[in-house]
Design a protein around this motif. Structure first.
Motif, PDB file in Angstrom:
ATOM      1  N   ILE A 184     -75.843-129.232  26.612  1.00  0.00           N
ATOM      2  CA  ILE A 184     -76.712-128.252  25.952  1.00  0.00           C
ATOM      3  C   ILE A 184     -77.289-127.281  26.968  1.00  0.00           C
ATOM      4  O   ILE A 184     -77.319-126.064  26.746  1.00  0.00           O
ATOM      5  CB  ILE A 184     -77.831-128.963  25.171  1.00  0.00           C
ATOM      6  N   THR A 189     -81.446-123.586  20.673  1.00  0.00           N
ATOM      7  CA  THR A 189     -81.766-124.723  21.536  1.00  0.00           C
ATOM      8  C   THR A 189     -82.311-125.881  20.712  1.00  0.00           C
ATOM      9  O   THR A 189     -81.939-127.052  20.919  1.00  0.00           O
ATOM     10  CB  THR A 189     -82.788-124.307  22.603  1.00  0.00           C
ATOM     11  N   LEU A 196     -79.334-127.417  18.561  1.00  0.00           N
ATOM     12  CA  LEU A 196     -78.377-128.203  19.339  1.00  0.00           C
ATOM     13  C   LEU A 196     -78.943-129.574  19.701  1.00  0.00           C
ATOM     14  O   LEU A 196     -78.189-130.539  19.875  1.00  0.00           O
ATOM     15  CB  LEU A 196     -77.987-127.457  20.609  1.00  0.00           C
ATOM     16  N   ASN A 197     -80.257-129.664  19.794  1.00  0.00           N
ATOM     17  CA  ASN A 197     -80.904-130.931  20.128  1.00  0.00           C
ATOM     18  C   ASN A 197     -81.279-131.760  18.909  1.00  0.00           C
ATOM     19  O   ASN A 197     -81.650-132.929  19.045  1.00  0.00           O
ATOM     20  CB  ASN A 197     -82.172-130.670  20.949  1.00  0.00           C
TER      21      ASN A 197
END
Length: 289
Positions: free
Chosen positions: A139, A223, A226-227
């Motif tokens: 990531i 961000t 993606l987490n």
């Protein structure tokens, strides 16, 4: 290597289409005849293998030319004329022709026939980020390379306006930012309501004048997603979702550490002038921890 993830609900789309990765169900038996009437004779040697993506007025085909693989985007002319989006297509081609960066999908050639416009694009062998899962190291690499692509793009006077997993591709484990269908020149004032709602900055929803800082907001959403495999603010009712994006503060899952939260918070400032710059984000401790 990047790992596959379970399927999830794709973002709601306003202007831009959903992107789907290679599936055999999209193979077309008639695809090799697409170029019989092409005005560009050299392109008659282009071999169409299978469909790997689609849009509202377009489809993307995996193609071979001179022994190399390319992605061929085919846009229907009549559809763009009926919806008065021909100018968007022309701007997309104009913008892509001026871009040359290792983290941006390259446009090699554009040509047309009576029915379609064809864009011969760099092929990304790992598809888009959509429906893929990554570990923290991956990531951080992805976000860093997205920021590098945006830094270059903004230096060229262009804002992307639709940063999201479907428009970010991977080739040999490196990011390639693509789909410039609603990209815009920064110097031209804009308050168009366009993009994908999950990634829209508050000023876009309010239809205020905005600039390239809307891309910074989208990096924060990216961000987060993606987490966590979903955007931070989501609602079945689009009007409620828009109100929440404007007024509601983002809530973070327990597994988000302080460095990750701080990075995202620097992007997701409601007031665009308070958002971090790309250089500040590239130097942030989250990306270097």
């Amino acid at each position: 290597m990047f790992n596959s993830a379970q399927k999830r609900t794709p973002p709601q789309v306003y202007v831009t289409p959903r992107y789907r990765t290679t599936q055999s169900e999209y193979q077309s038996s008639n695809s090799e005849r697409l170029f019989e009437k092409s005005k560009d004779n050299s392109m008659n040697q282009l071999k169409i293998l299978q469909q790997i993506g689609y849009g509202k007025f377009s489809k993307v085909m995996l193609s071979m030319f001179n022994g190399e693989k390319f992605a061929l985007k085919i846009i229907n002319k009549s559809c763009t004329m009926k919806t008065q989006t021909t100018s968007l297509l022309q701007r997309e081609m104009q913008i892509m022709k001026q871009l040359n960066h290792p983290n941006i999908v390259k446009l090699y050639k554009e040509f047309s026939d009576d029915k379609n416009v064809y864009l011969l694009l760099e092929y990304c062998n790992q598809g888009s980020l959509f429906n893929q899962k990554f570990d923290q190291t991956q990531i951080k690499q992805i976000i860093k390379e997205v920021l590098l692509a945006l830094k270059y793009l903004h230096s060229q006077g262009i804002m992307h306006r639709d940063i999201k997993p479907e428009n970010i591709y991977l080739h040999n484990n490196h990011v390639k930012l693509g789909d410039f269908g609603i990209a815009q020149y920064i110097k031209k004032k804009s308050k168009s309501f366009c993009g994908t709602l999950d990634y829209m900055a508050p000023e876009v929803i309010r239809q205020n004048y905005y600039d390239n800082r809307i891309d910074i907001w989208s990096v924060g959403i990216l961000t987060y997603e993606l987490n966590n495999l979903q955007p931070p603010i989501k609602d079945r009712d689009q009007q409620i979702q828009m109100r929440r994006i404007i007024s509601e503060e983002v809530q973070y899952p327990r597994h988000f550490d302080d460095k990750l939260k701080n990075f995202i918070q620097k992007c997701l400032k409601k007031r665009c002038e308070e958002r971090a710059t790309i250089d500040e984000l590239l130097n942030d401790e989250f990306l270097h921890s």
